[in-house]
Design an enzyme around this catalytic site. Structure first.
Site, PDB file in Angstrom:
ATOM      1  N   GLU A  23      10.936  -8.134  -2.502  1.00 24.65           N
ATOM      2  CA  GLU A  23      11.468  -6.866  -2.005  1.00 24.65           C
ATOM      3  C   GLU A  23      10.812  -6.659  -0.648  1.00 24.65           C
ATOM      4  O   GLU A  23       9.619  -6.369  -0.562  1.00 24.65           O
ATOM      5  CB  GLU A  23      11.116  -5.742  -2.973  1.00 24.65           C
ATOM      6  CG  GLU A  23      11.808  -4.453  -2.611  1.00 24.65           C
ATOM      7  CD  GLU A  23      11.194  -3.252  -3.304  1.00 24.65           C
ATOM      8  OE1 GLU A  23      10.107  -3.352  -3.905  1.00 24.65           O
ATOM      9  OE2 GLU A  23      11.795  -2.172  -3.207  1.00 24.65           O
ATOM     10  N   CYS A  59      10.195   1.461   2.538  1.00 29.18           N
ATOM     11  CA  CYS A  59      11.147   0.444   2.995  1.00 29.18           C
ATOM     12  C   CYS A  59      12.580   0.962   2.958  1.00 29.18           C
ATOM     13  O   CYS A  59      13.483   0.342   3.496  1.00 29.18           O
ATOM     14  CB  CYS A  59      11.003  -0.822   2.166  1.00 29.18           C
ATOM     15  SG  CYS A  59      11.231  -0.540   0.422  1.00 29.18           S
ATOM     16  N   TRP A  75       0.814  -1.217   0.000  1.00 27.07           N
ATOM     17  CA  TRP A  75       0.000   0.000   0.000  1.00 27.07           C
ATOM     18  C   TRP A  75       0.849   1.270   0.000  1.00 27.07           C
ATOM     19  O   TRP A  75       0.323   2.339  -0.228  1.00 27.07           O
ATOM     20  CB  TRP A  75      -0.938   0.018   1.223  1.00 27.07           C
ATOM     21  CG  TRP A  75      -0.201  -0.275   2.504  1.00 27.07           C
ATOM     22  CD1 TRP A  75      -0.110  -1.491   3.128  1.00 27.07           C
ATOM     23  CD2 TRP A  75       0.587   0.620   3.284  1.00 27.07           C
ATOM     24  NE1 TRP A  75       0.698  -1.393   4.238  1.00 27.07           N
ATOM     25  CE2 TRP A  75       1.133  -0.108   4.365  1.00 27.07           C
ATOM     26  CE3 TRP A  75       0.899   1.992   3.183  1.00 27.07           C
ATOM     27  CZ2 TRP A  75       1.963   0.469   5.328  1.00 27.07           C
ATOM     28  CZ3 TRP A  75       1.731   2.566   4.138  1.00 27.07           C
ATOM     29  CH2 TRP A  75       2.243   1.807   5.199  1.00 27.07           C
ATOM     30  N   ASN A  76       2.156   1.180   0.276  1.00 22.88           N
ATOM     31  CA  ASN A  76       2.892   2.441   0.457  1.00 22.88           C
ATOM     32  C   ASN A  76       3.262   3.117  -0.867  1.00 22.88           C
ATOM     33  O   ASN A  76       3.415   4.321  -0.917  1.00 22.88           O
ATOM     34  CB  ASN A  76       4.116   2.262   1.375  1.00 22.88           C
ATOM     35  CG  ASN A  76       5.120   1.285   0.843  1.00 22.88           C
ATOM     36  OD1 ASN A  76       4.812   0.489  -0.040  1.00 22.88           O
ATOM     37  ND2 ASN A  76       6.323   1.327   1.361  1.00 22.88           N
ATOM     38  N   LYS A 100      -2.343  -8.623  -7.611  1.00 24.75           N
ATOM     39  CA  LYS A 100      -3.162  -8.374  -6.426  1.00 24.75           C
ATOM     40  C   LYS A 100      -2.584  -7.187  -5.647  1.00 24.75           C
ATOM     41  O   LYS A 100      -1.565  -7.306  -4.975  1.00 24.75           O
ATOM     42  CB  LYS A 100      -3.192  -9.601  -5.504  1.00 24.75           C
ATOM     43  CG  LYS A 100      -4.278  -9.453  -4.438  1.00 24.75           C
ATOM     44  CD  LYS A 100      -3.997 -10.173  -3.152  1.00 24.75           C
ATOM     45  CE  LYS A 100      -3.141  -9.405  -2.200  1.00 24.75           C
ATOM     46  NZ  LYS A 100      -3.721  -8.148  -1.705  1.00 24.75           N
ATOM     47  N   GLY A 153       6.596  -6.303  -0.007  1.00 27.67           N
ATOM     48  CA  GLY A 153       5.787  -6.202   1.207  1.00 27.67           C
ATOM     49  C   GLY A 153       6.616  -6.579   2.409  1.00 27.67           C
ATOM     50  O   GLY A 153       7.854  -6.470   2.397  1.00 27.67           O
ATOM     51  N   SER A 154       5.943  -7.075   3.438  1.00 28.97           N
ATOM     52  CA  SER A 154       6.636  -7.356   4.698  1.00 28.97           C
ATOM     53  C   SER A 154       7.511  -8.603   4.574  1.00 28.97           C
ATOM     54  O   SER A 154       7.239  -9.512   3.791  1.00 28.97           O
ATOM     55  CB  SER A 154       5.616  -7.556   5.809  1.00 28.97           C
ATOM     56  OG  SER A 154       4.836  -8.691   5.536  1.00 28.97           O
ATOM     57  N   ALA A 214      -2.560  -4.205  -2.661  1.00 26.00           N
ATOM     58  CA  ALA A 214      -2.901  -4.225  -1.235  1.00 26.00           C
ATOM     59  C   ALA A 214      -4.358  -3.812  -1.028  1.00 26.00           C
ATOM     60  O   ALA A 214      -4.877  -2.978  -1.775  1.00 26.00           O
ATOM     61  CB  ALA A 214      -1.988  -3.278  -0.480  1.00 26.00           C
ATOM     62  N   GLU A 273      11.580  -2.369  11.922  1.00 28.55           N
ATOM     63  CA  GLU A 273      11.231  -1.201  11.122  1.00 28.55           C
ATOM     64  C   GLU A 273      10.111  -0.449  11.824  1.00 28.55           C
ATOM     65  O   GLU A 273       9.087  -1.053  12.151  1.00 28.55           O
ATOM     66  CB  GLU A 273      10.658  -1.700   9.790  1.00 28.55           C
ATOM     67  CG  GLU A 273      11.553  -1.559   8.620  1.00 28.55           C
ATOM     68  CD  GLU A 273      10.862  -2.025   7.346  1.00 28.55           C
ATOM     69  OE1 GLU A 273      10.324  -3.147   7.304  1.00 28.55           O
ATOM     70  OE2 GLU A 273      10.884  -1.271   6.372  1.00 28.55           O
TER      71      GLU A 273
HETATM   72  P1  ADP Z   1       2.128  -4.614   5.343  1.00 33.55           P
HETATM   73  O1  ADP Z   1       2.327  -5.248   6.694  1.00 33.55           O
HETATM   74  O2  ADP Z   1       3.045  -3.497   5.083  1.00 33.55           O
HETATM   75  O3  ADP Z   1       0.719  -4.331   4.994  1.00 33.55           O
HETATM   76  P2  ADP Z   1       2.068  -7.066   3.873  1.00 33.55           P
HETATM   77  O4  ADP Z   1       3.239  -7.901   3.562  1.00 33.55           O
HETATM   78  O5  ADP Z   1       1.073  -7.583   4.854  1.00 33.55           O
HETATM   79  O6  ADP Z   1       2.665  -5.669   4.311  1.00 33.55           O
HETATM   80  O7  ADP Z   1       1.289  -6.684   2.564  1.00 33.55           O
HETATM   81  C1  ADP Z   1       1.878  -6.571   1.286  1.00 33.55           C
HETATM   82  C2  ADP Z   1       0.990  -7.260   0.280  1.00 33.55           C
HETATM   83  O8  ADP Z   1       0.941  -8.649   0.626  1.00 33.55           O
HETATM   84  C3  ADP Z   1      -0.460  -6.790   0.277  1.00 33.55           C
HETATM   85  O9  ADP Z   1      -0.934  -6.841  -1.053  1.00 33.55           O
HETATM   86  C4  ADP Z   1      -1.155  -7.839   1.111  1.00 33.55           C
HETATM   87  O10 ADP Z   1      -2.531  -7.974   0.822  1.00 33.55           O
HETATM   88  C5  ADP Z   1      -0.402  -9.079   0.695  1.00 33.55           C
HETATM   89  N1  ADP Z   1      -0.491 -10.194   1.622  1.00 33.55           N
HETATM   90  C6  ADP Z   1      -0.620 -10.169   2.958  1.00 33.55           C
HETATM   91  N2  ADP Z   1      -0.667 -11.427   3.448  1.00 33.55           N
HETATM   92  C7  ADP Z   1      -0.550 -12.271   2.391  1.00 33.55           C
HETATM   93  C8  ADP Z   1      -0.537 -13.692   2.230  1.00 33.55           C
HETATM   94  N3  ADP Z   1      -0.633 -14.499   3.256  1.00 33.55           N
HETATM   95  N4  ADP Z   1      -0.402 -14.192   0.983  1.00 33.55           N
HETATM   96  C9  ADP Z   1      -0.298 -13.368  -0.076  1.00 33.55           C
HETATM   97  N5  ADP Z   1      -0.311 -12.033   0.005  1.00 33.55           N
HETATM   98  C10 ADP Z   1      -0.441 -11.470   1.217  1.00 33.55           C
END
Ligand code: ADP
Length: 420
Positions: free
Chosen positions: A262, A296, A163-164, A187, A240-241, A189, A393
């Protein structure tokens, strides 16, 4: 279906799309379920978007799979023409795309506009590079052999974005995939799907054929499992995370799928004794407070030589206090809201933990009256390695300052995280 609500103030209201895109058609979830998207600055629901799951994801993979042979079979130049057109349409729509981004994500409009331009630059660059996907001829170990490498599209790519940077992260993944001749299921966020839908609408207008680019929203773990379990998905690109990245890596291992990840970071910002302090402070402000500290690559730790420590902190506090906090649509705002309540809670947790472990509050440190998700940009002195913010972070507008005496110690401190 497209909504024509112009509350976003778009000049082209048809860029406000609230449906997913599968096989060239806008569509909702099979059972009609939706989830809401909220403007973090106002707390208001701004859209309801499809809450899709396994079946719809599978359908998107099928569409991408069917579209592959035609798309990969075209000359790179033909794909480049479409991508160039997409780049131009993004440029023409840049102000609308920036407004959508600010309303769903919160960052100041000027930052949103910079992000849209940055995202577009990938589309332009890969449109050009698509024509230059050269192979190699490799000297063989025997005279009767000839070795050469040709590069081919890998197939259906799954793309999961955060989302950032809802516009640029998507553009950065879609453009190279499409340019190379791959097809995509993306897909975005759940907090920021509207930027993705608008980008896809522009891709559709640019002539990206049905099925080549599909975008779905919904239950992330289900969509992630379906994408990674599919044999036809040949590659996953994720930003993402670290936690979710590791999970996806495990899921991809079962099919030995190629992945690009990343993930998180913990950037140090070192200021040596002979630094130009004013330049260091202006760099620090940009590096720390862009997107309210939610990138990030944001500096997470300021590691400053003791000789200039007090001067640096004083000037940093001065500069930090001048940052205007507010709704990103308002002129002059430098710090928008954090994305959601857990983000604010994490910032508070890091500050409280640091203060109980000996940090001093130089400025900020509390919520801002602009609304529940706004937080005052904060500078902490006396940070040390035992604090949570030295390891995790923060992903928020907090600048902790560590002191050092010799440069080797600064490097050790900088590298003393699991990020290396
Ligand atoms: P943040 O904690 O910064 O929101 P996330 O890693 O949770 O970071 O989110 C980054 C992306 O990963 C988003 O599109 C989120 O919907 C997706 N995401 C979160 N959980 C899962 C999962 N279990 N499998 C696939 N995608 C996921």
């Amino acid at each position: 279906m497209q909504t024509h609500d112009n509350s976003f103030g778009l000049s082209d209201s048809s860029l406000l799309v609230t449906d997913c895109f599968i096989d060239g058609r806008w569509c909702g979830a099979d059972d009609g379920k939706t989830f809401s998207v909220v403007n973090p600055a106002t707390g208001r629901v701004i859209a309801h978007v499809p809450d899709m799951g396994q079946r719809e994801t599978q359908r998107a993979i099928d569409a991408a799979s069917r579209a592959l042979s035609d798309w990969r079979g075209r000359a790179a130049k033909e794909r480049a023409v479409i991508l160039h057109r997409w780049f131009e349409l993004i440029g023409e729509a840049r102000n609308d795309l920036a407004r959508l981004l600010t309303v769903e994500q919160g960052k100041p409009l000027s930052e949103a506009l910079a992000e849209v331009n940055y995202g577009a630059s990938f589309v332009e660059w890969f449109a050009e590079e698509a024509k230059r996907v050269y192979g190699d001829v490799i000297p063989a170990s025997r005279a009767d052999r000839r070795l050469f490498v040709i590069k081919q599209p890998i197939g259906v790519c799954a793309v999961i974005t955060p989302w950032n940077f809802p516009n640029a992260m998507l553009a950065r993944k879609l453009a190279p995939a499409l340019a190379a001749g791959c097809t995509v299921v993306a897909k975005p966020a759940e907090q920021t799907p509207l930027s993705a839908f608008a980008l896809v609408e522009l891709a559709r207008r640019a002539g990206v054929p049905d099925g080549v680019l599909n975008v779905i929203t919904g239950d992330a773990p289900t969509i992630g499992r379906t994408l990674t379990a599919s044999d036809r998905v040949r590659k996953l690109s994720f930003t993402g995370s670290t936690e979710v990245g590791k999970l996806l890596m495990q899921q991809c291992a079962a099919g030995v799928k190629k992945i690009s990840l990343e993930l998180g970071g913990h950037a140090p910002f070192i200021v040596l004794h002979d630094a130009d302090v004013d330049a260091a402070v202006s760099g620090a402000i940009v590096s720390k407070f862009r997107n309210a500290g939610q990138t990030c690559v944001c500096a997470n730790r300021f590691i400053v030589h003791e000789k200039i420590h007090d001067e640096f902190v004083n000037k940093l506090v001065q500069a930090t206090r001048s940052l205007v906090v507010g709704n990103g649509l308002e002129p002059g705002v430098a710090i928008g809201p954090l994305v959601d309540e857990p983000a604010v809670a994490k910032v508070r947790r890091h500050i409280d933990d640091a203060l109980t472990k000996g940090a001093t509050l130089a400025c900020g440190g509390k919520g801002h009256p602009a609304g529940p998700l706004f937080f005052e940009p904060t500078v902490l002195g006396g940070a040390n390695a035992n604090m949570l913010l030295a390891r995790e972070e923060t992903f928020g507008p907090v600048a902790p300052v560590f002191q050092f005496r010799d440069d080797d110690a600064a490097l050790c401190l900088a590298n003393d995280t699991e990020y290396g």
